[in-house]
Design an enzyme around this catalytic site. Structure first.
Site: not given
Ligand SMILES: [Zn+2]
Length: 291
Positions: A2-3
């Site tokens: 996840p960013e």
């Protein structure tokens, strides 16, 4: 992995279930995730009200009424499921399909809101940790992080200063969490495309000889803010429409301009999107319009 936009989407999805509510019961179903849980992990959560749910880079930070902070990281495969009488939602799922396997439900928060918030993480690279808010500056996971890319402190001058004299590539510099916090492979590729800058370009070219920002730095700063802002907006709309959290639509995926689009036409110049491996990661770009 996840960013920032995904973590922000998760935060927005958890907020209505957790913020302002008491943790009636916390349960850890195993002794560790990436790291062992602290011995007093559950005891420090039970009965505490979550006074605020924030984010720093890719970390969620829940402030507790006791003065402690609960730091949560999704790792590679972590997700939160919010179960209420109305149903269940997995905020942020539209970025990455999430595990449905209940054997990977590792932490459960039973909230006074009536919601059960469940942390599921098949690969267990995620982790949770509690520390006093007063000691936040000493927290090793947060120490040394660069500015928030959507915060006021992040601008072309700051980016140029961080990159001045750096002989590494622009791609590597932007992935360096000390330069700017929360960016990962996807949004670095997208931001460089939008700024029309080659991922191979030297990071030092963002600054002139005096260390001042070049036009490239100005363009790149704007591009970073735009791609992140749009992704968070898309995440926000997915939360409003639970049908879009099914993960199957992957509609945000479709709005990537170059990421994961090797061989497809460049949406900007009609060239072809290419992929190469840079620092062990796939870089997607258009060699024709990214200079
Ligand atoms: Zn192009």
């Amino acid at each position: 992995m996840p960013e920032l936009p995904e973590v922000e989407t998760v935060r927005l999805g958890l907020q209505p279930a957790m913020e302002g509510f008491r943790i009636e019961r916390a349960t850890a179903n195993r002794g560790d995730l990436r790291f062992p849980f602290q011995a007093d992990f559950v005891a420090r959560l039970n009965g505490q009200t979550i006074t605020g749910l924030g984010r720093r880079a890719k970390y969620l930070l829940a402030d507790l009424s006791s003065g402690d902070v609960l730091l949560m990281h999704l790792g590679m495969s972590g997700s939160f499921r919010v179960v209420t009488e109305a149903g269940a939602a997995t905020p942020g799922e539209f970025h990455h399909p999430r595990s449905e396997d209940r054997t990977h439900d590792h932490v459960v928060f039973e909230m006074s809101s009536g919601a059960r918030v469940i942390f599921n993480d098949p690969r267990r690279f995620g982790f949770m940790k509690i520390f006093p808010r007063a000691a936040i500056d000493d927290e090793p996971h947060l120490k040394g992080l660069g500015p928030e890319p959507l915060g006021n402190a992040f601008d072309a001058a700051m980016l140029a200063q961080a990159c001045a004299g750096k002989s590494t590539s622009l791609k590597a510099a932007l992935l360096d969490q000390r330069v700017v916090a929360g960016l990962g492979n996807i949004y670095v590729c997208e931001a460089l495309f939008r700024a029309h800058l080659s991922p191979k370009r030297k990071a030092s070219t963002l600054a002139n000889r005096k260390g001042e920002p070049t036009d490239h730095a100005v363009r790149l700063t704007e591009a970073i803010r735009e791609v992140l802002g749009e992704a968070i907006k898309a995440g926000g709309s997915s939360l409003r429409d639970h049908r879009q959290t099914s993960g199957e639509l992957g509609y945000f995926q479709h709005s990537f301009k170059v990421y994961d689009r090797e061989g497809e036409p460049c949406p900007s110049c009609g060239g072809t999107v290419q992929r190469f491996v840079q620092n062990g990661r796939s870089t997607f770009w258009c060699p024709k319009c990214q200079k």
